[in-house]
Design an enzyme around this catalytic site. Structure first.
Site: not given
Length: 202
Positions: A99, A18
Site C-alpha cells: 500500500e 485484501h
C-alpha cells in the site's frame, strides 16, 4: 484526461484487494501499518479464492503457469493464505505491491487528520492521502507499481491494497490521478488487467 499507457504486461494480471480489516471498519488510515482481517474480511478472502479457482479451471495446466504474488504487509498475507486454500500455489512476496505509505497520518482516522490539518478541506474527498507529511506521492507509487508490471512474464494473481490497486487499474484503463482516486475498491472482487483494459469479475 487520458494517460498514455506506457507499460502493459504481455500476460493478464488478476488483481485482488485484501479483505476487510478492523482499521477499515474504524476508518483508520492504514498505509503500511497493519490491522487484522475481520470475520467479514476472512469471508471475503474465501469468496475471492473460490472466484479465482473457477477462473483457473479454464486455463489448461494452470498450476504450472500461474504465479501468485502478494504484498508483504500482514493483511495481504493473511488474505493470500485464505485464498490459497483454493489454489495451493507457491507464494511470492513483492514489496512493490504494498500500500501507499501515508506517512505521519497512518493509524489516524480521517476525522483526526482533518482536525489536525484544516487545509485538507481544499483538496476534496479524493486523493487527499497523497498530501501526507513523510508519505509517498502518486507518481512515485505509480513508478514502483509499473516496475512490477514490467516483470510479469506469465498469468499472475496479485494481492494488493486499496490505493495501490486503484493506481494499477487506472494505468490499465488510461485514467489520470483524479479519476484513479475515485475508483471503488471492493474487497470481494477480482479485476482482470490486460491489453483490453480492466474487467471486474465476480
Amino acid at each position: 484526461m487520458m494517460l498514455e499507457q506506457r507499460v502493459i504486461a504481455g500476460h493478464p494480471i488478476l488483481l485482488v484487494r485484501h479483505g476487510q480489516t478492523h482499521w477499515n471498519v474504524a476508518a483508520r488510515c492504514q498505509g503500511q501499518m497493519d490491522s487484522d482481517l475481520t470475520e467479514r474480511g476472512r469471508a471475503q478472502a474465501d469468496q475471492v479464492g473460490a472466484i479465482l479457482k473457477r477462473l483457473m479451471d479454464d486455463i489448461p495446466d494452470w498450476r504450472d503457469v500461474v504465479r501468485l504474488v502478494s504484498s508483504p504487509l500482514g493483511r495481504t498475507q493473511e488474505t493470500t493464505r485464505i485464498i490459497n486454500r483454493h489454489l495451493d500455489l507457491p507464494v511470492t512476496l513483492d514489496a512493490r505491491l504494498a500500500e501507499v505509505s501515508f506517512g505521519d497520518w497512518e493509524g489516524m482516522t480521517r476525522a483526526e487528520i482533518e482536525a489536525a490539518n484544516p487545509w485538507l478541506a481544499d483538496h476534496g474527498p479524493h486523493g487527499w492521502q497523497f498530501h501526507a507529511p513523510n508519505g509517498e506521492r502518486y507518481e512515485g507509487v505509480r513508478e514502483r507499481l509499473l516496475g512490477f508490471v514490467t516483470e510479469v512474464d506469465r498469468p499472475t494473481i496479485a494481492i494488493s491494497h486499496g490505493m495501490s490497486g486503484r493506481i494499477l487499474r487506472a494505468h490499465y484503463a488510461g485514467l489520470d490521478q483524479d479519476a484513479a482516486s475515485r475508483l471503488p475498491v471492493p474487497q470481494d472482487r477480482v479485476f482482470r488487467l490486460s491489453r483490453d483494459g480492466v474487467e471486474e469479475l465476480a
